[in-house]
Motif scaffolding. Structure first.
Motif, short mmCIF file in Angstrom:
data_model
loop_
_atom_site.label_atom_id
_atom_site.label_comp_id
_atom_site.label_asym_id
_atom_site.label_seq_id
_atom_site.Cartn_x
_atom_site.Cartn_y
_atom_site.Cartn_z
N GLU A 160 0.86 -1.18 0.00
CA GLU A 160 0.00 0.00 0.00
C GLU A 160 0.89 1.22 0.00
OE1 GLU A 160 -3.95 1.71 2.37
OE2 GLU A 160 -3.01 -0.18 2.96
N TRP A 161 0.48 2.25 -0.75
CA TRP A 161 1.29 3.46 -0.84
C TRP A 161 0.76 4.56 0.09
CZ3 TRP A 161 1.21 3.72 -6.93
CH2 TRP A 161 2.12 2.80 -7.43
N PRO A 162 1.65 5.46 0.53
CA PRO A 162 1.19 6.65 1.26
C PRO A 162 0.25 7.46 0.37
CG PRO A 162 3.58 6.40 1.41
CD PRO A 162 3.12 5.41 0.40
N SER A 163 -0.49 8.37 0.97
CA SER A 163 -1.49 9.14 0.22
C SER A 163 -0.90 9.92 -0.94
CB SER A 163 -2.24 10.10 1.16
OG SER A 163 -1.31 10.98 1.79
N ALA A 164 0.35 10.36 -0.78
CA ALA A 164 1.01 11.12 -1.84
C ALA A 164 1.77 10.23 -2.81
CB ALA A 164 1.97 12.15 -1.23
N GLY A 165 1.71 8.92 -2.59
CA GLY A 165 2.45 8.00 -3.45
C GLY A 165 3.80 7.66 -2.86
N PRO A 166 4.54 6.75 -3.46
CA PRO A 166 5.86 6.36 -2.95
C PRO A 166 6.86 7.51 -3.09
CG PRO A 166 5.47 5.37 -5.10
CD PRO A 166 4.18 6.01 -4.69
N VAL B 138 -1.40 3.77 -10.55
CA VAL B 138 -2.26 3.13 -9.56
C VAL B 138 -1.72 1.76 -9.19
CG1 VAL B 138 -4.57 2.20 -9.13
CG2 VAL B 138 -4.32 4.39 -10.29
N LEU B 139 -1.77 1.44 -7.90
CA LEU B 139 -1.38 0.13 -7.39
C LEU B 139 -2.63 -0.65 -7.02
CD1 LEU B 139 1.15 -1.59 -6.41
CD2 LEU B 139 0.63 -0.70 -4.13
N ILE B 140 -2.82 -1.84 -7.61
CA ILE B 140 -3.95 -2.69 -7.23
C ILE B 140 -3.45 -4.11 -7.00
CG2 ILE B 140 -5.55 -1.30 -8.61
CD1 ILE B 140 -5.76 -3.71 -10.55
N GLU B 141 -4.26 -4.89 -6.31
CA GLU B 141 -3.93 -6.30 -6.13
C GLU B 141 -4.17 -7.06 -7.43
OE1 GLU B 141 -6.19 -7.88 -2.92
OE2 GLU B 141 -5.24 -6.60 -1.40
N ARG C 77 -2.46 5.64 -5.30
CA ARG C 77 -2.28 6.25 -6.62
C ARG C 77 -1.58 7.60 -6.46
NH1 ARG C 77 -7.30 7.44 -10.12
NH2 ARG C 77 -7.90 5.30 -9.58
N PHE C 78 -0.89 8.00 -7.51
CA PHE C 78 -0.29 9.34 -7.57
C PHE C 78 -0.15 9.72 -9.04
CE2 PHE C 78 3.32 6.55 -8.08
CZ PHE C 78 4.24 7.23 -8.88
N THR C 79 0.13 10.98 -9.30
CA THR C 79 0.30 11.46 -10.67
C THR C 79 1.75 11.88 -10.89
OG1 THR C 79 -1.99 12.19 -10.82
CG2 THR C 79 -0.45 13.12 -12.40
N LEU C 80 2.32 11.40 -11.96
CA LEU C 80 3.71 11.70 -12.29
C LEU C 80 3.90 13.20 -12.43
CD1 LEU C 80 6.30 10.07 -12.88
CD2 LEU C 80 5.71 10.19 -15.31
N ASN C 81 4.92 13.72 -11.74
CA ASN C 81 5.17 15.16 -11.73
C ASN C 81 6.66 15.42 -11.46
OD1 ASN C 81 4.40 17.97 -11.71
ND2 ASN C 81 4.69 17.91 -9.49
N PRO C 82 7.31 16.26 -12.30
CA PRO C 82 6.76 17.00 -13.44
C PRO C 82 6.57 16.11 -14.66
CG PRO C 82 9.12 17.38 -13.31
CD PRO C 82 8.76 16.55 -12.10
#
Length: 410
Positions: free
Chosen positions: A39-45, A349-352, A363-368
């Motif tokens: 499971e990832w933190p809310s902001a992603g890994p 997104v990470l799913i089982e 989940r997180f969004t690639l940035n930049p």
């Protein structure tokens, strides 16, 4: 004794982390690593580093011994590039061929392949090169067009396959669809004169079946199995693609699964004991463009242009579940989890990996994101997990994220 056991476990872990070619050492796109985050933190890994000079293009990554190998275009030249996975710093770059120009984005599409002290790379215009992993010095090269091939509309995209003493590629054309080269010298070993389909965008897989090492490849017209030792076609069956045929074939227990986009869908065939071919199913329940499909256990997972993210039974083609909580994109599997990358937004997104349904774990969004991508292009490079890190790319921007690392030795 305990120290020796611990060392052995560490060595095993390190080997499992390597990712020497497109879709991994067995081309299943399943990492052998364990102990990754479930499971990832809310902001992603956590982001480890960003390299801002990977060049333009859609090339993926081969990762061996703490070095990542990819390709990218800088100015009017395509390069093979080696990057330190710990720091993100470039170790060396080597010219790989003239620039492929394309309305969906210029530059290379192929993922390099590492074998021992050599790395093999295919340029967008079809130059297959062999290079030293130490410094990028070119050892030999071969032209797909000189073997009768024609550069496909989106360029040569396949990842070279090292099979024993040979390197396999798909020039396509009247002289033969597949070709094999001596991996040390580049000398042509064979070409499939009895199979002459043009090259598409899929990468070859190698399997053991019916007492032979079979090379399985997909074109716009057919699926075929070729004897690795001499290039003889062992079996072939029709597969009528449209516009472009891209995903890599999947093999298990004598059954071959292929998919394509543009409304075509998927097909599964059974290869009999005498290399006879029987169709198991043909459906549009997995119209997969170029994000790939993975087989985890007895179930296939991938994005279906018709119905969204889909889980289906490998043996029967029966759909188990579908979900539209994420748009179209690429897939990768590690430690029982699926890493999904949406092509339009860069959402990860990470799913089982479970037939029970969509179970999201972060989940997180690639940035930049790049400002240099063609307006027609998207984030198409597939995600890869290696050495406890998740690698993502958007043109010249290459990223490493910490997703937990391998299980430590006791």
């Amino acid at each position: 004794m305990k120290a020796v056991l611990s060392l052995a476990l560490l060595i095993t872990t390190a080997q499992a982390a390597d990712w020497p070619t497109f879709r991994g050492p067995d081309r299943t796109d399943i990492s052998g690593e364990k102990g990754l985050l479930k499971e990832w933190p809310s902001a992603g890994p956590k982001k480890v580093w960003t390299n801002e000079d990977a060049g333009l293009g859609y090339s993926g990554y081969a990762i061996v011994g703490g070095v990542l190998y990819t390709m990218g275009a800088r100015d009017a030249v395509e390069y093979l590039i080696a990057i330190d996975t710990a720091t993100g710093k470039e170790k060396w770059s080597a010219e790989a061929g003239a620039l492929l120009t394309n309305g969906w984005g210029d530059g290379p599409r192929s993922t390099p392949t590492v074998d021992g002290d050599k790395v093999y790379a295919m340029s967008g215009k079809g130059t297959l090169g062999c290079y030293s992993v130490a410094d990028g010095k070119q050892i030999w090269s071969a032209s797909m067009t000189e073997l009768g091939g024609k550069v496909p509309g989106w360029g040569y995209c396949e990842s070279p396959l090292v099979e024993g003493t040979l390197v396999i590629a798909t020039p396509g054309g009247a002289k033969g669809t597949l070709a094999a080269f001596d991996k040390t010298t580049g000398k042509l070993a064979w070409q499939t004169a009895d199979w002459t389909d043009g090259a598409q965008y899929s990468s070859v897989i190698a399997v053991n079946h019916n007492g032979a090492r079979q090379l399985i490849q997909l074109t716009m017209q057919s699926i075929a199995g070729v004897d690795a030792k001499d290039g003889k076609v062992l079996w072939k069956t029709e597969f009528p693609g449209k516009t472009a045929v891209i995903p890599t074939p999947i093999f298990k227990d004598g059954q071959v699964f292929v998919a394509a986009g543009y409304g075509v869908g998927c097909k599964a065939i059974k290869i009999g004991s005498n290399n006879s071919v029987e169709t198991v199913y043909e459906t549009t329940d997995m119209v997969n463009h170029h994000g790939g499909v993975v087989l985890v256990g007895d179930h296939l997972y991938g994005y279906n242009d018709k119905g969204g993210w889909t889980c289906m039974e490998f043996k029967t083609g029966k759909v188990v579940w579908t979900e539209k909580k994420l748009g179209k994109g690429a897939i990768h599997c590690a430690d029982g989890m699926l890493y999904l990358l949406e092509e339009k937004t860069g959402t990860v997104v990470l799913i089982e990996a479970s037939p029970k349904g969509w179970s999201e774990k972060g989940r997180f969004t690639l940035n930049p994101q790049t400002t240099q991508r063609s307006p027609k292009g998207m984030i198409w490079t597939h995600p890869v997990v290696s050495g406890g890190k998740l690698f993502l790319r958007d043109q010249e921007l290459l990223f490493s994220f910490d997703v937990g690392g391998a299980t430590p030795a006791p």
